[in-house]
Write a protein that holds these residues in place. Structure first.
Motif, short mmCIF file in Angstrom:
data_model
loop_
_atom_site.label_atom_id
_atom_site.label_comp_id
_atom_site.label_asym_id
_atom_site.label_seq_id
_atom_site.Cartn_x
_atom_site.Cartn_y
_atom_site.Cartn_z
N THR A 1 -11.26 2.18 -4.37
CA THR A 1 -9.95 1.72 -4.81
C THR A 1 -8.99 1.57 -3.64
O THR A 1 -8.25 0.59 -3.54
CB THR A 1 -9.37 2.66 -5.88
OG1 THR A 1 -10.30 2.72 -6.98
CG2 THR A 1 -8.03 2.19 -6.38
N CYS A 2 -9.01 2.54 -2.73
CA CYS A 2 -8.17 2.43 -1.53
C CYS A 2 -8.52 1.18 -0.73
O CYS A 2 -7.63 0.46 -0.27
CB CYS A 2 -8.32 3.69 -0.66
SG CYS A 2 -7.50 5.15 -1.33
N TRP B 1 3.52 3.88 -1.53
CA TRP B 1 3.75 4.33 -2.90
C TRP B 1 5.21 4.63 -3.12
O TRP B 1 5.90 5.11 -2.22
CB TRP B 1 2.93 5.58 -3.19
CG TRP B 1 1.46 5.43 -2.98
CD1 TRP B 1 0.75 4.26 -2.93
CD2 TRP B 1 0.51 6.47 -2.79
NE1 TRP B 1 -0.58 4.53 -2.73
CE2 TRP B 1 -0.75 5.88 -2.64
CE3 TRP B 1 0.61 7.86 -2.74
CZ2 TRP B 1 -1.91 6.62 -2.45
CZ3 TRP B 1 -0.53 8.59 -2.55
CH2 TRP B 1 -1.79 7.98 -2.41
N ALA C 1 -0.91 -0.91 -5.28
CA ALA C 1 -0.95 0.38 -4.58
C ALA C 1 -1.04 1.56 -5.55
O ALA C 1 -1.68 2.57 -5.24
CB ALA C 1 0.28 0.52 -3.68
N SER D 1 -6.63 7.06 2.16
CA SER D 1 -7.94 6.72 2.72
C SER D 1 -8.33 7.68 3.83
O SER D 1 -9.46 8.17 3.89
CB SER D 1 -7.94 5.30 3.27
OG SER D 1 -7.80 4.37 2.25
N SER E 1 0.97 6.87 1.06
CA SER E 1 0.48 5.50 1.06
C SER E 1 -1.03 5.46 0.87
O SER E 1 -1.72 6.47 1.02
CB SER E 1 0.84 4.80 2.37
OG SER E 1 0.07 5.34 3.43
N THR E 2 -1.51 4.27 0.60
CA THR E 2 -2.94 4.07 0.46
C THR E 2 -3.67 4.37 1.76
O THR E 2 -4.74 4.98 1.75
CB THR E 2 -3.22 2.63 0.00
OG1 THR E 2 -2.57 2.43 -1.27
CG2 THR E 2 -4.70 2.35 -0.14
N ALA F 1 -4.50 3.10 -6.17
CA ALA F 1 -5.03 4.04 -5.18
C ALA F 1 -4.44 5.43 -5.38
O ALA F 1 -5.14 6.44 -5.27
CB ALA F 1 -4.75 3.54 -3.76
N ARG F 2 -3.16 5.47 -5.69
CA ARG F 2 -2.50 6.76 -5.93
C ARG F 2 -3.16 7.48 -7.10
O ARG F 2 -3.49 8.65 -7.03
CB ARG F 2 -1.01 6.54 -6.19
CG ARG F 2 -0.21 7.81 -6.34
CD ARG F 2 1.26 7.47 -6.63
NE ARG F 2 2.07 8.63 -6.72
CZ ARG F 2 2.16 9.39 -7.81
NH1 ARG F 2 1.47 9.09 -8.89
NH2 ARG F 2 2.92 10.46 -7.81
N VAL G 1 -7.14 -1.89 -2.54
CA VAL G 1 -5.69 -2.00 -2.37
C VAL G 1 -5.38 -2.54 -0.98
O VAL G 1 -4.55 -3.45 -0.82
CB VAL G 1 -4.99 -0.64 -2.61
CG1 VAL G 1 -3.53 -0.68 -2.16
CG2 VAL G 1 -5.09 -0.24 -4.07
N THR G 2 -6.05 -2.01 0.03
CA THR G 2 -5.84 -2.46 1.41
C THR G 2 -6.14 -3.95 1.56
O THR G 2 -5.47 -4.66 2.31
CB THR G 2 -6.71 -1.63 2.37
OG1 THR G 2 -6.34 -0.25 2.23
CG2 THR G 2 -6.53 -2.05 3.81
N GLY H 1 0.81 -1.22 0.00
CA GLY H 1 0.00 0.00 0.00
C GLY H 1 0.84 1.26 0.00
O GLY H 1 0.33 2.35 -0.25
#
Length: 94
Positions: free
Chosen positions: A52-53, A7, A63, A31, A26-27, A66-67, A56-57, A5
């Protein structure tokens, strides 16, 4: 140590009315920003970024997804969002 998660490149997110950017790396940080401080909490881009976050989690997406979703949510509401190299100091906003 890289955590799932995290980046490779963080983002500086300039929320309206703030003197300094929010540094998102980070994700999990994305979030939290979306849930707690995002100025527009509706719309397809916002909802997609949250979903999306979460994916990813849960290990369902990489990851970077999410970015990119956070960048798209920022663009959708006119928030400035710039790439930041990890470890580099935050750049002042001119």
């Amino acid at each position: 140590m890289v955590v799932p998660g995290d980046w490779m490149y963080g983002l500086e997110v300039w929320l309206p009315g703030q003197a300094h950017p929010v540094d998102v790396k980070s994700t999990n940080e994305a979030s939290a920003l979306l849930a707690e401080r995002w100025p527009v909490t509706f719309g397809p881009a916002f909802e997609y970024a949250l979903a999306t976050c979460a994916a990813v989690t849960e290990g369902q997406l990489p990851a970077e997804e999410a970015r990119q979703a956070l960048v798209e949510a920022a663009i959708a509401v006119g928030i400035v969002c710039t790439q930041r190299v990890q470890g580099a100091p935050a750049a002042p906003r001119l």
